[in-house]
Write an enzyme that holds these catalytic residues in place. Structure first.
Site, PDB file in Angstrom:
ATOM      1  N   HIS A  38       2.321   7.374   2.037  1.00  0.00           N
ATOM      2  CA  HIS A  38       3.878   7.214   1.961  1.00  0.00           C
ATOM      3  C   HIS A  38       4.357   6.727   3.335  1.00  0.00           C
ATOM      4  O   HIS A  38       3.943   7.551   4.318  1.00  0.00           O
ATOM      5  CB  HIS A  38       4.563   8.197   1.334  1.00  0.00           C
ATOM      6  N   GLU A 107       5.652   1.082  -3.776  1.00  0.00           N
ATOM      7  CA  GLU A 107       7.036   1.386  -4.453  1.00  0.00           C
ATOM      8  C   GLU A 107       7.824   0.921  -2.997  1.00  0.00           C
ATOM      9  O   GLU A 107       7.674   1.120  -1.881  1.00  0.00           O
ATOM     10  CB  GLU A 107       7.030   2.864  -4.129  1.00  0.00           C
TER      11      GLU A 107
END
Length: 324
Positions: A38, A107
């Protein structure tokens, strides 16, 4: 046989701690490990987001046995697929062949940082398919030139290739991604114990291939503390991936989950220190057909205590329930 894994959750611990935790996980006897990748945490209370590939390189040198895997890397925006191929090949060499490349369509939370907007899911899947084509071509050796719908590759070549290319896993959440994974992947990745996902993967060419799931848990001898920590750091989990993939940052996740109650979280994430509660949470994955299940212990500061308990209690209980 079901294999049980440990998750290096980069959103809840810094790079040095993550490597230290994986060393403990290997010592505790986990069968494999996975690592999130991430740029942002989902919630500010998680507090971290180091570069996963740098952490994996250090982890490969600090451990000797435990397999490594990205869970997952998005090769369509923040990383160009040619660069992902180079990173994966290098990590396969550093780890002595212990690495698997888990890929997904990403995402908004992480990919928006490079600009260019956030494509709809069907376009992201097109991009992922093209990215996998490029990565496999580079793994095969030689120079690669590619003129595609979404990517160009100009005379690229990996100069350090392992004898065996890293197996490629693809994350799925619906029929479109299952079809993609069935055609292109060596293994499938999912975060929900839905047998229909695995069945669709099998129908599209994935029969007999590894099926890797992931389950958040919150161990603590004080169950109230475990529930509170899960609510503070993991209430985003209640949104599901179709929602979570679209939200742009921790502030959006905080707003979207403001009405999620601790009891709601405790209903979906096993909390406390009763091994039967954790076995009951793993069971749907095994029944759905997953061959591997990685647990995510919520809370970076709790990892050493959790790993000690996992070695003494959790792993023996899981292996007694699902023996080899």
């Amino acid at each position: 046989m079901v294999r049980f894994g440990y998750t290096m959750m980069t959103e809840q611990a810094g790079p040095t701690d993550l490597v230290d935790h994986l060393v403990l996980a290997e010592r505790a006897g986990f069968d494999f490990s996975v690592t999130s990748d991430h740029y942002f945490p989902w919630l500010a209370s998680q507090g971290h987001a180091p570069h996963a590939w740098t952490v994996l390189g250090a982890a490969a040198q600090a451990t000797t046995r435990i397999p490594l895997m990205t869970y997952v890397t998005c090769p369509i925006l923040r990383y160009h697929p040619a660069v992902v191929a180079q990173k994966a090949a290098t990590l396969q060499l550093l780890s002595g062949g212990r690495f698997r490349l888990g890929l997904g369509a990403g995402e908004n939370l992480n990919e928006h940082v490079v600009g260019g907007g956030w494509p709809p899911a069907d376009v992201r899947h097109e991009m992922l398919e093209e990215a996998v084509e490029i990565i496999r071509a580079l793994f095969a050796g030689g120079y690669v030139n590619h003129r595609g719908t979404h990517y160009d590759v100009e005379s690229a070549k990996l100069w350090d290739l392992p004898e065996q290319a890293p197996p490629i896993g693809i994350a799925v959440s619906g029929q479109q991604s299952c079809g993609l994974a069935g055609r292109l992947a060596d293994l499938v990745i999912a975060t929900e114990p839905k047998s229909e996902l695995l069945e669709s993967f099998a129908r599209h060419g994935g029969a007999g291939k590894p099926r890797v799931g992931q389950l958040p848990i919150s161990y603590d001898p004080d169950r109230d503390a475990a529930v509170a920590r899960a609510h503070d750091q993991f209430r985003w989990f209640a949104g599901g991936w179709k929602v979570n993939a679209e939200l742009p940052g921790p502030t959006a996740f905080a707003a979207a989950t403001q009405f999620v109650r601790p009891d709601d979280v405790a209903g979906s994430i096993p909390c406390g220190d009763d091994p039967d509660r954790f076995i009951a949470a793993v069971a749907p994955y095994v029944e759905a057909g997953f061959t591997e299940v990685a647990v995510v212990q919520v809370g970076g500061e709790t990892q050493p205590a959790f790993l000690d308990w996992a070695e003494r209690t959790l792993l023996p209980a899981l292996r007694h329930t699902w023996p080899e």
